[in-house]
Scaffold this motif. Structure first.
Motif, mmCIF file in Angstrom:
data_model
loop_
_atom_site.group_PDB
_atom_site.id
_atom_site.type_symbol
_atom_site.label_atom_id
_atom_site.label_comp_id
_atom_site.label_asym_id
_atom_site.label_seq_id
_atom_site.Cartn_x
_atom_site.Cartn_y
_atom_site.Cartn_z
ATOM 1 N N GLY A 113 45.227 31.459 56.411
ATOM 2 C CA GLY A 113 46.403 30.633 56.705
ATOM 3 C C GLY A 113 47.516 30.819 55.702
ATOM 4 N N ASP A 114 48.107 29.702 55.273
ATOM 5 C CA ASP A 114 49.222 29.764 54.330
ATOM 6 C C ASP A 114 48.788 29.626 52.880
ATOM 7 O OD1 ASP A 114 48.444 27.133 54.287
ATOM 8 O OD2 ASP A 114 50.467 26.297 54.432
ATOM 9 N N VAL A 115 47.476 29.749 52.630
ATOM 10 C CA VAL A 115 46.958 29.578 51.273
ATOM 11 C C VAL A 115 47.560 30.585 50.283
ATOM 12 C CG1 VAL A 115 44.875 29.702 49.842
ATOM 13 C CG2 VAL A 115 44.839 28.437 51.999
ATOM 14 N N PRO A 116 47.686 31.888 50.646
ATOM 15 C CA PRO A 116 48.309 32.816 49.679
ATOM 16 C C PRO A 116 49.712 32.381 49.268
ATOM 17 C CG PRO A 116 47.237 34.034 51.440
ATOM 18 C CD PRO A 116 47.227 32.602 51.858
ATOM 19 N N HIS A 117 50.505 31.934 50.240
ATOM 20 C CA HIS A 117 51.865 31.506 49.940
ATOM 21 C C HIS A 117 51.860 30.255 49.071
ATOM 22 C CE1 HIS A 117 56.113 30.631 50.430
ATOM 23 N NE2 HIS A 117 55.794 29.411 50.806
ATOM 24 N N ARG A 118 50.989 29.315 49.364
ATOM 25 C CA ARG A 118 50.936 28.074 48.594
ATOM 26 C C ARG A 118 50.505 28.335 47.156
ATOM 27 N NH1 ARG A 118 47.357 23.883 51.861
ATOM 28 N NH2 ARG A 118 47.732 22.704 49.929
ATOM 29 N N LEU A 119 49.553 29.222 46.973
ATOM 30 C CA LEU A 119 49.110 29.554 45.620
ATOM 31 C C LEU A 119 50.219 30.265 44.846
ATOM 32 C CD1 LEU A 119 45.447 30.758 46.234
ATOM 33 C CD2 LEU A 119 46.143 28.835 44.796
ATOM 34 N N THR A 125 44.924 39.626 46.329
ATOM 35 C CA THR A 125 44.213 40.638 45.544
ATOM 36 C C THR A 125 43.308 39.997 44.496
ATOM 37 O OG1 THR A 125 46.011 42.232 45.848
ATOM 38 C CG2 THR A 125 44.499 42.612 44.002
ATOM 39 N N ILE A 126 43.846 39.022 43.764
ATOM 40 C CA ILE A 126 43.046 38.341 42.748
ATOM 41 C C ILE A 126 41.912 37.559 43.399
ATOM 42 C CG2 ILE A 126 43.099 36.589 40.923
ATOM 43 C CD1 ILE A 126 45.978 37.377 40.374
ATOM 44 N N ALA A 127 42.196 36.959 44.537
ATOM 45 C CA ALA A 127 41.161 36.182 45.240
ATOM 46 C C ALA A 127 39.988 37.069 45.637
ATOM 47 C CB ALA A 127 41.765 35.518 46.471
ATOM 48 N N ASP A 157 40.447 28.009 52.832
ATOM 49 C CA ASP A 157 41.511 27.527 53.708
ATOM 50 C C ASP A 157 42.324 26.430 53.022
ATOM 51 O OD1 ASP A 157 39.817 25.356 53.721
ATOM 52 O OD2 ASP A 157 39.198 25.599 55.811
ATOM 53 N N GLY A 158 43.260 25.868 53.753
ATOM 54 C CA GLY A 158 44.126 24.838 53.205
ATOM 55 C C GLY A 158 43.386 23.608 52.749
ATOM 56 N N ALA A 159 42.315 23.261 53.459
ATOM 57 C CA ALA A 159 41.549 22.068 53.091
ATOM 58 C C ALA A 159 40.909 22.236 51.718
ATOM 59 C CB ALA A 159 40.479 21.802 54.144
ATOM 60 N N ALA A 160 40.389 23.441 51.436
ATOM 61 C CA ALA A 160 39.786 23.699 50.130
ATOM 62 C C ALA A 160 40.835 23.641 49.032
ATOM 63 C CB ALA A 160 39.103 25.064 50.133
ATOM 64 N N LEU A 161 42.021 24.166 49.324
ATOM 65 C CA LEU A 161 43.094 24.141 48.346
ATOM 66 C C LEU A 161 43.525 22.705 48.052
ATOM 67 C CD1 LEU A 161 44.802 26.166 46.724
ATOM 68 C CD2 LEU A 161 46.517 26.025 48.527
ATOM 69 N N ASP A 162 43.605 21.898 49.093
ATOM 70 C CA ASP A 162 43.937 20.481 48.910
ATOM 71 C C ASP A 162 42.888 19.779 48.052
ATOM 72 O OD1 ASP A 162 46.213 20.746 50.435
ATOM 73 O OD2 ASP A 162 45.234 20.109 52.299
ATOM 74 N N ALA A 163 41.634 20.168 48.245
ATOM 75 C CA ALA A 163 40.539 19.490 47.547
ATOM 76 C C ALA A 163 40.599 19.701 46.040
ATOM 77 C CB ALA A 163 39.196 19.985 48.090
ATOM 78 N N ILE A 164 41.075 20.879 45.591
ATOM 79 C CA ILE A 164 41.134 21.126 44.140
ATOM 80 C C ILE A 164 42.501 20.787 43.563
ATOM 81 C CG2 ILE A 164 39.418 22.956 44.331
ATOM 82 C CD1 ILE A 164 41.747 24.934 43.744
ATOM 83 N N GLY A 165 43.447 20.403 44.439
ATOM 84 C CA GLY A 165 44.765 19.986 43.964
ATOM 85 C C GLY A 165 45.559 21.090 43.324
ATOM 86 N N ARG A 225 38.348 34.977 50.458
ATOM 87 C CA ARG A 225 39.234 35.464 51.516
ATOM 88 C C ARG A 225 40.200 34.332 51.828
ATOM 89 N NH1 ARG A 225 34.027 37.444 53.478
ATOM 90 N NH2 ARG A 225 33.821 35.407 54.532
ATOM 91 N N LEU A 226 41.451 34.480 51.438
ATOM 92 C CA LEU A 226 42.440 33.435 51.642
ATOM 93 C C LEU A 226 42.918 33.446 53.080
ATOM 94 C CD1 LEU A 226 44.577 33.878 48.398
ATOM 95 C CD2 LEU A 226 42.489 32.527 48.737
#
Length: 340
Positions: A159-165, A148-150, A198-206, A156-157
């Protein structure tokens, strides 16, 4: 009126003149603060906010009703915000709800109020008030909140990005929003130009904060391993994580300890209490050790200290992460002393 999540969001986003009080109670202070901020935003860019604390309400119970009926200095909209409201404000709330008129809404945040308390019951019974219980979202609810916040930030989150966040923020809306803002900036996204995250973007910002890292720090605190607390907190800092998720997880563990300790004080054994509450197997050894040496008052004091540290960290001009370190070390020292 007792409100659900949809009703309270609709109410603060489109406030009605007849609603005098929005009482936001429960442990999710970040969620309550978000709702309070949405109310202010809905009232317009020129809104005037009046802040009142508990000391003022105790000294002047009629102040709340007076401010609610007062006109803004510049003739624009205004609202009153009360932080950390307690049962001692019962007279002030009664005067507000019983006043002949009150043109300015009041939003009150009470993380320590009980649903069975007088204030919550009064707000539920009053047709001019709304009461909403704010709980830290977990599991699917936390992942849904991330989505919702995204969307509000044009993401648009996938894969598993919502869960990881959700895991990284421990359900804290402020931390979650900050990580999503970083992600939106990284992807150059906004509501008019949405992007997939996606997961790659999340990995990139740590943005990830490993569950194992939180577990190690919390275990060191509860075990009273003072020398190791600093090492564990240093690991979190090196990973770029905020201490707020740690404090959130720590207070949850302490609240579980409080429930278990209460059962033990009524005669239950450590093992029976943990079995009844289905304590996660990885947490059982440390939980058992803590229960055998911590009293109910000690646990209650630790919970209050952690919550106070979190509230202070979220305020402007605070010492930030240092506050979390100080409180974690203090609690670990108390646990170490309790061994004997």
């Amino acid at each position: 009126m007792k409100a659900n999540a949809g009703q309270i969001r609709a109410a603060v986003d489109s406030p009605r003149p007849g609603t005098r009080l929005y009482l936001l109670h429960g442990p999710d202070e970040a969620g309550a603060a978000d709702l309070a901020q949405r109310l202010g935003k809905a009232l317009g860019p020129d809104v005037e906010r009046i802040d009142i604390d508990m000391k003022m309400l105790r000294d002047q119970p009629g102040l709340l009703a007076d401010e609610a009926a007062s006109l803004s200095l510049f003739g624009g909209p205004r609202y009153i915000r009360v932080s950390n409201i307690e049962e001692g404000a019962a007279e002030a709330i009664a005067l507000l709800l019983g006043a002949e008129r009150a043109g300015n809404p009041v939003v009150a945040i009470g993380p320590n109020l009980k649903t069975s308390g007088k204030l919550v019951k009064a707000a539920i019974a009053a047709p001019t008030a709304m009461a909403f219980a704010c709980y830290v979202p977990e599991g699917a609810g936390a992942a849904q909140l991330a989505g919702t916040i995204a969307r509000e930030h044009g993401l648009r989150l996938t894969g598993d990005v919502p869960h990881r966040l959700a895991l990284a923020s421990a359900g804290d809306r402020a931390v979650l929003t900050r990580e999503i803002e970083k992600l939106a900036l990284f992807l150059d996204a906004d509501p008019e130009h949405p992007r997939d995250a996606d997961g790659a973007a999340l990995d990139a910002i740590g943005a990830d904060l490993g569950e194992g890292e939180l577990f190690g720090a919390i275990e060191a605190v509860l075990d009273g391993r003072v020398a190791e607390v600093g090492e564990e907190l240093a690991k979190l800092g090196e990973g770029g994580g905020s201490a707020i998720p740690l404090l959130r997880q720590l207070v949850r563990r302490l609240m579980t300890l409080a429930e278990l300790r209460a059962e033990m004080d009524q005669g239950a054994s450590v093992d029976d209490a943990m079995e009844r509450h289905r304590v996660f197997f990885k947490e059982r050894p440390a939980t058992g050790r803590a229960l055998r040496r911590w009293s109910a008052p000690q646990i209650a004091r630790a919970i209050e200290r952690v919550r106070t540290a979190e509230r202070t960290m979220m305020s402007s001009g605070s010492a930030g992460e240092l506050l979390a370190e100080v409180e974690c070390v203090a609690i670990a020292r108390a646990a170490a002393r309790a061994k004997g």
